[in-house]
Design a protein around this motif. Structure first.
Motif, short mmCIF file in Angstrom:
data_model
loop_
_atom_site.label_atom_id
_atom_site.label_comp_id
_atom_site.label_asym_id
_atom_site.label_seq_id
_atom_site.Cartn_x
_atom_site.Cartn_y
_atom_site.Cartn_z
N ASP A 1 44.36 34.41 37.76
CA ASP A 1 43.80 33.51 39.92
C ASP A 1 43.99 32.12 39.54
OD1 ASP A 1 41.54 32.65 38.44
OD2 ASP A 1 40.18 34.61 39.30
N ASP A 2 43.45 31.57 40.17
CA ASP A 2 44.22 30.24 40.49
C ASP A 2 42.83 29.11 39.85
OD1 ASP A 2 45.80 30.08 42.72
OD2 ASP A 2 44.23 30.49 44.31
N SER A 3 41.51 29.76 39.40
CA SER A 3 40.57 28.99 38.00
C SER A 3 40.72 29.65 36.76
CB SER A 3 39.26 29.68 38.96
OG SER A 3 39.04 30.48 38.04
N GLY A 4 42.06 30.10 36.50
CA GLY A 4 42.32 29.90 35.07
C GLY A 4 42.17 31.42 34.68
N SER B 1 48.24 38.53 34.37
CA SER B 1 48.15 37.79 35.51
C SER B 1 47.01 35.97 35.69
CB SER B 1 48.67 38.24 36.67
OG SER B 1 49.15 39.09 36.67
#
Length: 143
Positions: A137-140, A135
């Motif tokens: 997060d939004d920042s990769g 998985s």
């Protein structure tokens, strides 16, 4: 004291691998890769005797979890200390083998190692299968 023991062990492994190298050079296939004896790579021709010995040992240990190691590229015999090379390769391969051990399906797994030495820099890529969802997060970044 630990460094002396490590270096002595590495030299011993290198001498053990040297006798295998002659067979490896004689048996190289026409593609120029370093696979010997069927599709399972038993000996390695990286350009560096210490790394040849290390990969041969790691490949034998990986086979216990039905994993094989495939190497392509080259490793410098000069320019980077063998102790540093062995530390980096051993850690990377150990991590890849550990990941492969998590799979209990019995299917054959492959660890691919690509190495290239250019302009004084070693570019090393170790690829192994992943057996769980990763998985981000939004920042990769991996969570």
């Amino acid at each position: 004291m630990k460094k002396i023991v490590l270096i002595a062990a590495l030299f011993a492994a290198s001498f053990a691998a040297t006798s295998c190298l002659e067979t490896t050079y004689q048996n190289r296939n026409s593609n120029g890769d370093s696979s010997v004896n069927d599709n399972k790579q038993k000996y390695f021709d990286t350009g560096n005797n210490m790394i040849n010995a290390l990969l041969t040992d790691k490949n034998e240990k990986a086979s216990a979890s039905n994993t094989k190691i495939i190497f392509s590229g080259n490793v410098p015999a000069n320019g980077i200390k063998n102790s540093d090379l062995c530390t980096v390769f051993a850690n990377a391969v150990d991590n890849a083998v550990e990941a492969c051990c998590k799979d209990m399906s019995g299917t054959e797994k492959t660890i691919s190692i690509d190495s290239e030495y250019r302009q004084g820099y070693l570019f090393l890529t170790v690829t192994n299968p992943c057996f769980y969802k990763v998985s981000f997060d939004d920042s990769g970044r991996i969570i």
